[in-house]
Design an enzyme around this catalytic site. Sequence first.
Site, PDB file in Angstrom:
ATOM      1  N   ASN A 208       0.858  -1.189   0.000  1.00 12.99           N
ATOM      2  CA  ASN A 208       0.000   0.000   0.000  1.00 12.99           C
ATOM      3  C   ASN A 208       0.894   1.238   0.000  1.00 12.99           C
ATOM      4  O   ASN A 208       2.115   1.133   0.036  1.00 12.99           O
ATOM      5  CB  ASN A 208      -0.962  -0.027   1.194  1.00 12.99           C
ATOM      6  CG  ASN A 208      -0.219  -0.073   2.505  1.00 12.99           C
ATOM      7  OD1 ASN A 208       0.499   0.853   2.858  1.00 12.99           O
ATOM      8  ND2 ASN A 208      -0.369  -1.167   3.240  1.00 12.99           N
ATOM      9  N   LYS A 286       8.552 -17.871  -9.721  1.00 15.78           N
ATOM     10  CA  LYS A 286       7.937 -16.730 -10.394  1.00 15.78           C
ATOM     11  C   LYS A 286       6.780 -17.218 -11.286  1.00 15.78           C
ATOM     12  O   LYS A 286       6.949 -18.174 -12.051  1.00 15.78           O
ATOM     13  CB  LYS A 286       9.004 -16.028 -11.240  1.00 15.78           C
ATOM     14  CG  LYS A 286       8.494 -14.755 -11.850  1.00 15.78           C
ATOM     15  CD  LYS A 286       9.551 -14.094 -12.709  1.00 15.78           C
ATOM     16  CE  LYS A 286       8.905 -12.979 -13.500  1.00 15.78           C
ATOM     17  NZ  LYS A 286       9.701 -12.570 -14.631  1.00 15.78           N
ATOM     18  N   PRO A 303      -3.569 -11.601  10.369  1.00 17.64           N
ATOM     19  CA  PRO A 303      -3.944 -11.325  11.761  1.00 17.64           C
ATOM     20  C   PRO A 303      -4.179  -9.829  11.950  1.00 17.64           C
ATOM     21  O   PRO A 303      -3.440  -9.022  11.391  1.00 17.64           O
ATOM     22  CB  PRO A 303      -2.717 -11.785  12.561  1.00 17.64           C
ATOM     23  CG  PRO A 303      -1.607 -11.918  11.581  1.00 17.64           C
ATOM     24  CD  PRO A 303      -2.211 -12.136  10.228  1.00 17.64           C
ATOM     25  N   ASP A 304      -5.224  -9.481  12.689  1.00 15.10           N
ATOM     26  CA  ASP A 304      -5.448  -8.068  13.028  1.00 15.10           C
ATOM     27  C   ASP A 304      -4.653  -7.811  14.313  1.00 15.10           C
ATOM     28  O   ASP A 304      -5.088  -8.157  15.416  1.00 15.10           O
ATOM     29  CB  ASP A 304      -6.933  -7.789  13.225  1.00 15.10           C
ATOM     30  CG  ASP A 304      -7.209  -6.303  13.391  1.00 15.10           C
ATOM     31  OD1 ASP A 304      -6.361  -5.597  13.988  1.00 15.10           O
ATOM     32  OD2 ASP A 304      -8.261  -5.844  12.911  1.00 15.10           O
ATOM     33  N   ILE A 305      -3.475  -7.223  14.157  1.00 11.19           N
ATOM     34  CA  ILE A 305      -2.525  -7.118  15.272  1.00 11.19           C
ATOM     35  C   ILE A 305      -3.093  -6.219  16.365  1.00 11.19           C
ATOM     36  O   ILE A 305      -3.075  -6.556  17.558  1.00 11.19           O
ATOM     37  CB  ILE A 305      -1.168  -6.578  14.775  1.00 11.19           C
ATOM     38  CG1 ILE A 305      -0.684  -7.403  13.575  1.00 11.19           C
ATOM     39  CG2 ILE A 305      -0.138  -6.606  15.892  1.00 11.19           C
ATOM     40  CD1 ILE A 305       0.468  -6.780  12.813  1.00 11.19           C
ATOM     41  N   PHE A 323      -4.406   3.601  14.766  1.00  9.36           N
ATOM     42  CA  PHE A 323      -4.577   4.661  13.778  1.00  9.36           C
ATOM     43  C   PHE A 323      -5.721   4.252  12.859  1.00  9.36           C
ATOM     44  O   PHE A 323      -5.959   3.071  12.653  1.00  9.36           O
ATOM     45  CB  PHE A 323      -3.295   4.850  12.958  1.00  9.36           C
ATOM     46  CG  PHE A 323      -2.316   5.791  13.604  1.00  9.36           C
ATOM     47  CD1 PHE A 323      -1.668   5.443  14.779  1.00  9.36           C
ATOM     48  CD2 PHE A 323      -2.036   7.031  13.034  1.00  9.36           C
ATOM     49  CE1 PHE A 323      -0.769   6.310  15.390  1.00  9.36           C
ATOM     50  CE2 PHE A 323      -1.141   7.907  13.620  1.00  9.36           C
ATOM     51  CZ  PHE A 323      -0.504   7.551  14.800  1.00  9.36           C
ATOM     52  N   LYS A 337     -14.460   2.022  14.830  1.00 12.13           N
ATOM     53  CA  LYS A 337     -13.240   1.196  14.759  1.00 12.13           C
ATOM     54  C   LYS A 337     -12.623   1.031  16.139  1.00 12.13           C
ATOM     55  O   LYS A 337     -12.159  -0.043  16.506  1.00 12.13           O
ATOM     56  CB  LYS A 337     -12.242   1.854  13.793  1.00 12.13           C
ATOM     57  CG  LYS A 337     -11.124   0.950  13.355  1.00 12.13           C
ATOM     58  CD  LYS A 337     -10.324   1.535  12.198  1.00 12.13           C
ATOM     59  CE  LYS A 337     -10.983   1.281  10.857  1.00 12.13           C
ATOM     60  NZ  LYS A 337     -10.217   1.797   9.725  1.00 12.13           N
ATOM     61  N   LYS A 341     -12.035  -2.640  17.614  1.00 12.65           N
ATOM     62  CA  LYS A 341     -10.692  -3.170  17.882  1.00 12.65           C
ATOM     63  C   LYS A 341     -10.463  -3.354  19.381  1.00 12.65           C
ATOM     64  O   LYS A 341      -9.655  -4.179  19.781  1.00 12.65           O
ATOM     65  CB  LYS A 341      -9.628  -2.215  17.337  1.00 12.65           C
ATOM     66  CG  LYS A 341      -9.774  -1.899  15.848  1.00 12.65           C
ATOM     67  CD  LYS A 341      -8.903  -2.770  14.997  1.00 12.65           C
ATOM     68  CE  LYS A 341      -8.859  -2.259  13.565  1.00 12.65           C
ATOM     69  NZ  LYS A 341      -8.098  -3.138  12.694  1.00 12.65           N
TER      70      LYS A 341
END
Length: 398
Positions: A208, A286, A303-305, A323, A337, A341
């Site tokens: 990203n 490749k 995983p959502d740390i 964040f 959020k 979380k």
Amino acid sequence: MLSSKRILLIIGGGIAAYKSLDLIRRLRERGAAVTPVLTRAAEEFVTPLSVSALASEKVYGDLFDLTAEAEMGHIQLSRSADLIVVAPATADLMGKMAGGLANDLASTLLMATDTPVLCAPAMNVRMWEHPATRRNLKQLQADGVCFVGPNEGDMACGEYGPGRMSEPLEIVAAVEAQFAAGPLVGKRVLVTSGPTHEPIDPVRYIANRSSGAQGSAVAQALAELGAEVIFVTGPADVPPPSGVQVVPVETAQQMSDAVDAALPVDAGVFAAAVADWRVASASDKKLKKSRDGLPVLEFAENPDILKRVSRMENGRPPLVVGFAAETDDVIEHATAKRLRKGCDWIVANDVSPATGIMGGSENAVILISDSGAEEWPRMGKAEVARRLASRIADALAG
Ligand code: CTP
């Protein structure tokens, strides 16, 4: 500067001991007095003569040295310093420290001292990753011992991975951080930063646009307030700040593992732009163009740390800050959020292209906590970082 600081430098027996010679010079250049202690094994790697010449001090090594004991007993030696630095901290020395053994001068000093201790580990990558070393590291961190490094890279034994001792100047920065005056002295803070790269095959990856600038600025601001900062960073555009312990990672899974290894901490700031998905079975060769059509990539969830750490039953940091990069209904999405979380605060910002925030030098954030949403004016990312660090210091003090 380290003028008038007295450092007891314990040199363990590992090949990295050669770097400790340079460390002595760098510490003395900054005004510190260095009293060296060599373990028996260290004498196989560096000579007492060269250590003594560089330190301009007597080298201590033997627990049962009657002359040394008459001049300065080992208890007094352990207490006369402002800081004890163990470099290289070998697996053996760390094991002795964690287990409370005192069968030579170095381990006895470490048991007898009430002075802060900073370790710069150095060992073979397998030894560093061995469950015994992981256990010892956690125990020592829980006992209040601070760490700098190890770094990842080519090792003298021919292997590659984490285990290389930090460079002398990195150790000096960690020493200076120990003497920094600031509200976060004695606090250990984890910061995640940068993007993650999720491999498709050995040459391609999904990423990203995060530059890592805001996370890096937060880590620096926390270190400037005296915190011991563990900076877990994906492949970012900006260099990591100095004076922090850098743990480079590539994928979300590696970031998650590095976060676990960094715990316990007093606060965790999760500024990384972690990829939500990875390619379920990345190819080890490749991918080639084929007549059979386009490749189909299947994704698996990463995983959502932040969520995992926020919801930990044991070892949850007392303050967890996430964040949220949003492009619309920023307050509404970020508030939801925070609850989803389970973190304490969310630093939300509007990253829609018109704001120029993603990749830019400024940020306009909203701090969301259980007392509502607080909008900060648009300012430089370093200024946002300083404000956030100061709020973290207030929260940890209160
Ligand atoms: N985060 C994380 N691990 C992940 C994804 C996100 O630790 N796998 C953290 C980020 O570091 C950030 C926060 O979670 O602090 C919010 O990230 P974001 O990508 O906005 O959250 P998502 O849950 O992916 O929400 P969205 O549905 O908006 O993508």
